[in-house]
Design an enzyme around this catalytic site. Structure first.
Site, PDB file in Angstrom:
ATOM      1  N   ARG A 173       0.825  -1.215   0.000  1.00 15.21           N
ATOM      2  CA  ARG A 173       0.000   0.000   0.000  1.00 15.21           C
ATOM      3  C   ARG A 173       0.861   1.268   0.000  1.00 15.21           C
ATOM      4  NH1 ARG A 173      -4.187  -2.756  -1.185  1.00 15.21           N
ATOM      5  NH2 ARG A 173      -5.868  -3.105   0.279  1.00 15.21           N
ATOM      6  N   CYS A 221     -10.591   0.314   2.363  1.00 13.24           N
ATOM      7  CA  CYS A 221     -10.101  -0.162   3.663  1.00 13.24           C
ATOM      8  C   CYS A 221      -9.524   0.995   4.470  1.00 13.24           C
ATOM      9  CB  CYS A 221      -9.027  -1.239   3.461  1.00 13.24           C
ATOM     10  SG  CYS A 221      -9.755  -2.781   2.899  1.00 13.24           S
ATOM     11  N   GLU A 291      -4.697   3.152   6.657  1.00 11.84           N
ATOM     12  CA  GLU A 291      -4.258   3.133   5.256  1.00 11.84           C
ATOM     13  C   GLU A 291      -4.801   4.379   4.558  1.00 11.84           C
ATOM     14  OE1 GLU A 291      -5.284  -0.401   2.942  1.00 11.84           O
ATOM     15  OE2 GLU A 291      -5.920   0.907   1.311  1.00 11.84           O
TER      16      GLU A 291
END
Ligand SMILES: Cc1cc2nc3c(=O)[nH]c(=O)nc-3n(C[C@H](O)[C@H](O)[C@H](O)COP(=O)(O)OP(=O)(O)OC[C@H]3O[C@@H](n4cnc5c(N)ncnc54)[C@H](O)[C@@H]3O)c2cc1C
Length: 308
Positions: A173, A221, A291
């Site tokens: 990520r 997310c 995130e």
């Protein structure tokens, strides 16, 4: 130093724009100016002019991974979605150069129609190819890093550069482009029958829509998966699915998504993020880290024990 209100943009621009309309979470207050470059020259000129004039700015793609303060921001925003193109990079047509603002779903659809496989790693992922490059978007079906070959970008010093992707270009990520401006990404795909690609896309979409709230407003997310764990499973085991603050709710479908039930505020979401972190820490001893990118004028404390 030029003030942001007197700024002369070298591309189309709008004043006093609500960012709510540019995020999948349907959240975010006003910014003084939103620049909308339509090609690479305008994008480079916009960023260079902002830098020369000393005006702070942020890059915005599809707004699919961002939580923005409803109180607004003082920075200029450079929106990339007008800089969207896809051209062949090699004779076989398996390598493609993509403008940063190209929509990910469009990329998936077009490459399927062209009889190319590889973009399946981005099925069901909203946003732009620039955002996907910065975030190394993907999941269990693969990552952008598995198809990216070269990236053209502006360095933090605003030098224009194009580099081949290497071992350290992408992480989980994350990428080396966090403080850069991604201009174009070159991807390398393989030939396959459009029907076979379509079948795989259908299967992935079916699987994702059963497990994730793809229709409700969210930012995907919220937390990174900690080493060896799934954040969604940890949240579910802590009994936090369905937890709610105002109109912000931990999705009952997937614990790692917070959905906006209508009128959720930035503070509602922050409070829920803190509650989830606290709940998971108390239940499993694991500290979750966000995130999603959080944009606010205020310095924010997101630890489980802090108050809004
Ligand atoms: C329903 C849903 C499902 C999702 N599923 C997934 C998934 O399966 N896998 C996954 O990885 N993600 C997923 N996401 C998150 C999101 O779609 C990805 O992170 C996507 O890559 C974000 O792209 P964007 O253009 O919207 O980026 P933005 O949200 O606009 O920006 C994200 C960050 O990238 C920066 N940025 C954007 N463009 C540029 C640029 N050109 N140059 C420099 N910086 C830039 C921004 O400043 C910001 O810091 C999901 C989101 C939603 C809402």
């Amino acid at each position: 130093m030029t003030s942001v209100t007197n700024f002369q943009a070298p591309c189309p621009a709008r004043d006093d724009v609500q960012l709510r309309d540019h995020t999948t979470f349907r959240m975010g207050g006003k910014v003084p100016v939103l620049l909308e470059p339509r090609n690479r020259d305008e994008l480079v000129a916009a960023v260079q002019r902002l830098r020369v004039d000393g005006i702070p700015y942020r890059m915005l793609g599809g707004g699919a991974n961002i939580l923005i303060d409803d109180a607004g921001l003082d920075e200029a925003i450079v929106l990339t979605t007008g800089f969207a193109f896809m051209v062949r990079e090699n004779d076989e047509g398996t390598e493609l150069r993509l403008g940063a603002g190209l929509s990910i779903p469009q990329f998936v659809t077009k490459t399927r129609e062209m009889g190319l496989t590889g973009a399946e790693c981005l099925v069901g992922v909203p946003g732009t190819m620039g955002g996907a490059t910065v975030m190394n978007a993907g999941g269990r079906h693969g990552w952008l890093s598995s198809i990216a070959k070269r990236v053209r970008y502006l360095t933090p010093a605003l030098d224009e550069q194009e580099d081949a992707v290497g071992e350290r270009t992408f992480g989980y990520r994350s990428s080396m482009f966090d403080a850069c401006v991604v201009l174009e990404t070159v991807v390398a795909l393989q030939r396959d029958a459009p029907k076979a690609v379509q079948e795989r896309i259908k299967t992935i979409l079916k699987e994702k829509s059963a497990a994730q709230p793809l229709i409700e407003p969210s930012a995907g997310c919220i937390f990174k998966n900690p080493d060896g764990h799934s954040a969604g499973k940890l949240i579910e085991s802590a009994g936090l699915k369905g937890a709610r603050v105002g109109d912000a709710e931990v999705s009952t479908k997937h614990g790692n998504f917070i959905v906006n039930r209508g009128a959720a505020t930035f503070r509602d979401v922050l409070q829920l993020i803190r509650q989830v972190r606290k709940g998971v820490f108390e239940h499993a001893g694991v500290d979750l880290h966000t995130e999603v990118k959080i944009w606010s004028r205020e310095p924010l404390e997101l630890s489980a024990s802090s108050r809004p």
